[in-house]
Design an enzyme around this catalytic site. Structure first.
Site, PDB file in Angstrom:
ATOM      1  N   ARG A  47      28.554 -65.372  33.909  1.00  0.00           N
ATOM      2  CA  ARG A  47      27.522 -65.463  32.779  1.00  0.00           C
ATOM      3  C   ARG A  47      26.295 -64.634  32.720  1.00  0.00           C
ATOM      4  O   ARG A  47      25.839 -63.927  31.811  1.00  0.00           O
ATOM      5  CB  ARG A  47      27.579 -66.800  32.357  1.00  0.00           C
ATOM      6  N   LYS A  86      31.450 -71.540  47.500  1.00  0.00           N
ATOM      7  CA  LYS A  86      32.497 -72.152  47.323  1.00  0.00           C
ATOM      8  C   LYS A  86      33.306 -72.548  48.613  1.00  0.00           C
ATOM      9  O   LYS A  86      33.290 -72.000  49.570  1.00  0.00           O
ATOM     10  CB  LYS A  86      33.744 -71.015  46.998  1.00  0.00           C
TER      11      LYS A  86
HETATM   12  N1  BES Z   1      35.087 -66.988  39.102  1.00  0.00           N
HETATM   13  C1  BES Z   1      34.652 -68.103  39.011  1.00  0.00           C
HETATM   14  C2  BES Z   1      35.747 -68.804  38.023  1.00  0.00           C
HETATM   15  C3  BES Z   1      37.032 -68.947  38.474  1.00  0.00           C
HETATM   16  C4  BES Z   1      37.695 -70.029  38.957  1.00  0.00           C
HETATM   17  C5  BES Z   1      37.975 -67.568  38.274  1.00  0.00           C
HETATM   18  C6  BES Z   1      38.997 -70.225  39.173  1.00  0.00           C
HETATM   19  C7  BES Z   1      39.330 -67.948  38.850  1.00  0.00           C
HETATM   20  C8  BES Z   1      40.020 -68.674  39.445  1.00  0.00           C
HETATM   21  C9  BES Z   1      33.398 -68.375  38.458  1.00  0.00           C
HETATM   22  O1  BES Z   1      32.318 -67.611  38.619  1.00  0.00           O
HETATM   23  C10 BES Z   1      33.051 -69.964  38.985  1.00  0.00           C
HETATM   24  O2  BES Z   1      32.841 -69.832  40.043  1.00  0.00           O
HETATM   25  N2  BES Z   1      32.484 -70.841  37.848  1.00  0.00           N
HETATM   26  C11 BES Z   1      32.147 -71.875  38.237  1.00  0.00           C
HETATM   27  C12 BES Z   1      31.051 -72.392  37.025  1.00  0.00           C
HETATM   28  C13 BES Z   1      30.381 -73.959  37.529  1.00  0.00           C
HETATM   29  C14 BES Z   1      29.574 -73.393  38.798  1.00  0.00           C
HETATM   30  C15 BES Z   1      29.436 -74.227  36.536  1.00  0.00           C
HETATM   31  C16 BES Z   1      33.536 -73.010  37.992  1.00  0.00           C
HETATM   32  O3  BES Z   1      34.132 -72.784  37.253  1.00  0.00           O
HETATM   33  O4  BES Z   1      33.566 -73.872  38.667  1.00  0.00           O
HETATM   34 ZN    ZN Z   2      31.271 -67.904  40.547  1.00  0.00          ZN
END
Ligand code: BES
Ligand code: ZN
Ligand code: ZN
Length: 486
Positions: free
Chosen positions: A338, A264
């Site tokens: 997931r 991230k």
């Molecule tokens: N934990 C995150 C989702 C999230 C985003 C939670 C903002 C709380 C606030 C999740 O694991 C994630 O990173 N999802 C990605 C998925 C993508 C890589 C397909 C996302 O939503 O960007």
């Molecule tokens: Zn994630």
């Protein structure tokens, strides 16, 4: 909280509801102290929903009246809950008297008003635990509540139920607010065990060795870069001896999400201690269920680990084998939730669940689609979803359903090297996240709740501070209560 009824007010503050067209109940409750109608006309007592007016009075015991504005027209449950939430923040004492009659109307009776008052007071009184070494905050917690009027068991009981709901939500908030170095998967499991012992739930915690033995490849893959052990936490609430009709509540318990090698950006990483909000919601709901004992069997399963980077961590392009034997091409290590949930739902089914609700901070996509104040849903069962939706309307936690089409499923199943891929694309990707979990649930009735937007609040609301919201605790508990009645 100690509860009583009173004829003679013994507390320094009385809480009174006041609507635009001042009701007779309002006037009666405080006519000895304040000329309410006159003050409303003069604008010295506000009546709009969301307002509070404190009027000092000269009296031996009563020192002030706290007026909660109820607005005009039909007063909503949210207005009452929020009003008491704001009142809790304004209170500086440990006991208070409520003129309950002033909060009732054609649709909200004394029992419901008491319930909403309890929720508002307990939620609004919540303070985020902190680790400051110096503090001059003198937080007073509310310990005693009296209602003006005659003793009524049902009203007291209803207030107590409101407290149970709100205290469980506050517990969930505290879990979300905990720093990730303190709330590891192991610590989360310890918390669950303590809770289970306190409230009489069955509990099982799988260690890394056991998870490995079982072959839960999704959870292990996410945990692979971590020096912390993963845990799979299972709680059972047995309403009857017959364990054949069981609701499964499944929570994402990622205690920290760096994204892994699909790292991230630094600004997107802050706050990822809250990636176990789904687990917190499930634990909070179980805390309510264990106390209210509805006639519905429930099994809760939480998959917990952090998502870290190291020489051992999974990489994009890796292919992993899940608990159910299916293979997944990992295209994005940040789509880890997931993978954890997919193994957890299969385990919930093995533990007896014949319907599943999974709750997770799964995608940023749900925030793009619905904003920060709506939980996104997917389902394969209209009827089950209708019941959950009703519960969410009762608890004022907004849920909106998105579609999951055959075309979406095709994209989740598209891979040259595996049965699935974990990241089909950015377009509408809330659906891919939840839809992936649905693939592992199969045909069983299922609801997916994506709380990435709603699990944490950027700013304070009447019923809470900024930080973990404990969203879905009340909806899930109310949902189980609803199922128990049918
Ligand atoms: N934990 C995150 C989702 C999230 C985003 C939670 C903002 C709380 C606030 C999740 O694991 C994630 O990173 N999802 C990605 C998925 C993508 C890589 C397909 C996302 O939503 O960007
Ligand atoms: Zn994630
Ligand atoms: Zn995550």
């Amino acid at each position: 909280m100690q509860l009583t009824f009173t004829e003679q007010v013994q507390t320094a503050t009385i809480i009174v509801g006041v609507a635009k067209n001042v009701q007779r109940a309002t006037v009666q409750a405080v006519e000895a102290f304040v000329p309410v109608s006159d003050f409303v006309k003069l604008g010295d007592i506000q009546t709009e929903a969301g307002t509070l007016t404190k009027i000092p009075v000269a009296h031996e015991t009563v020192k002030r009246i706290l007026f909660i504005g109820l607005g005009s027209g039909d007063v909503s449950t949210e207005t009452i809950r929020n009003g008491f939430g704001a009142a809790a923040k304004a209170l500086k004492e440990s006991s208070v008297t409520i003129a309950l009659d002033t909060f009732t109307n054609d649709t909200i009776d004394a029992q419901q008003a008491a319930y909403l008052a309890a929720e508002g007071l307990v939620l609004g009184g919540y303070r985020v635990p902190n680790y400051k070494t110096t503090s001059n905050a003198q937080d007073v917690t509310l310990e005693k509540v009296a209602f003006i009027g005659e003793e009524d068991e049902a009203v007291l009981e209803s207030f107590t139920v409101g407290c149970i709901y709100a205290e469980a939500q506050n517990e969930a908030r505290s879990l979300v607010n905990m720093p990730p170095n303190l709330l590891t998967a192991t610590a989360l499991a310890d918390y669950a065990v303590d809770m289970a012992n306190e409230f009489g739930l069955e509990v099982e915690v799988l260690t890394k060795a056991e998870i490995t033995e079982l072959g839960m490849g999704g959870i292990l893959a996410v945990n692979q870069g971590s020096s912390e052990e993963p845990r799979v936490i299972t709680l059972k609430y047995k309403a009857t001896d017959d364990w054949s009709d069981v609701l499964g509540l499944v929570g994402k318990g990622v205690t920290y999400d760096t994204g892994g090698y699909s790292l991230k950006p630094k600004d997107g990483m802050v706050g990822m201690k809250g990636d176990m909000g789904g687990a917190a919601a499930v634990l909070g709901a179980m805390r309510v269920i264990a106390q209210l004992k509805p006639a519905k069997n429930v099994v809760a399963v939480i998959g917990s680990t952090d998502n870290m980077v190291s020489a051992d961590a999974i990489k994009p392009d890796d292919v992993i084998t899940m608990y159910n034997g299916k293979t997944v091409e990992v295209l994005n290590t940040d789509a880890e939730g997931r993978l954890v949930l997919a193994d957890a739902v299969v385990y919930a089914q093995q533990q007896g669940a014949n319907a599943i609700v999974d709750v997770a901070t799964l995608t940023g996509g749900v925030i793009i689609a619905l904003g920060m104040d709506k939980t996104g849903a997917l389902t394969n069962d209209d009827e089950l979803f209708e019941t959950l939706l009703e519960a969410s309307i009762d608890t004022d936690e907004f849920i909106w359903r998105l579609p999951l089409t055959e075309n979406d499923k095709k994209r989740i199943r598209k891979s040259n090297v595996a049965d699935y891929n974990n990241s089909p694309g950015r377009d509408g990707h809330m659906i891919f996240g939840g839809g992936f979990v649905g693939e592992f649930v199969g045909d069983m009735p299922w609801i997916h709740l994506d709380i990435a937007g709603t699990s944490e609040a950027k700013s304070a609301s009447p019923i809470g501070q900024a930080g973990g919201t404990g969203v879905m605790v009340r909806t899930l508990a109310a949902f189980v209560e609803e199922l128990a009645e049918n």
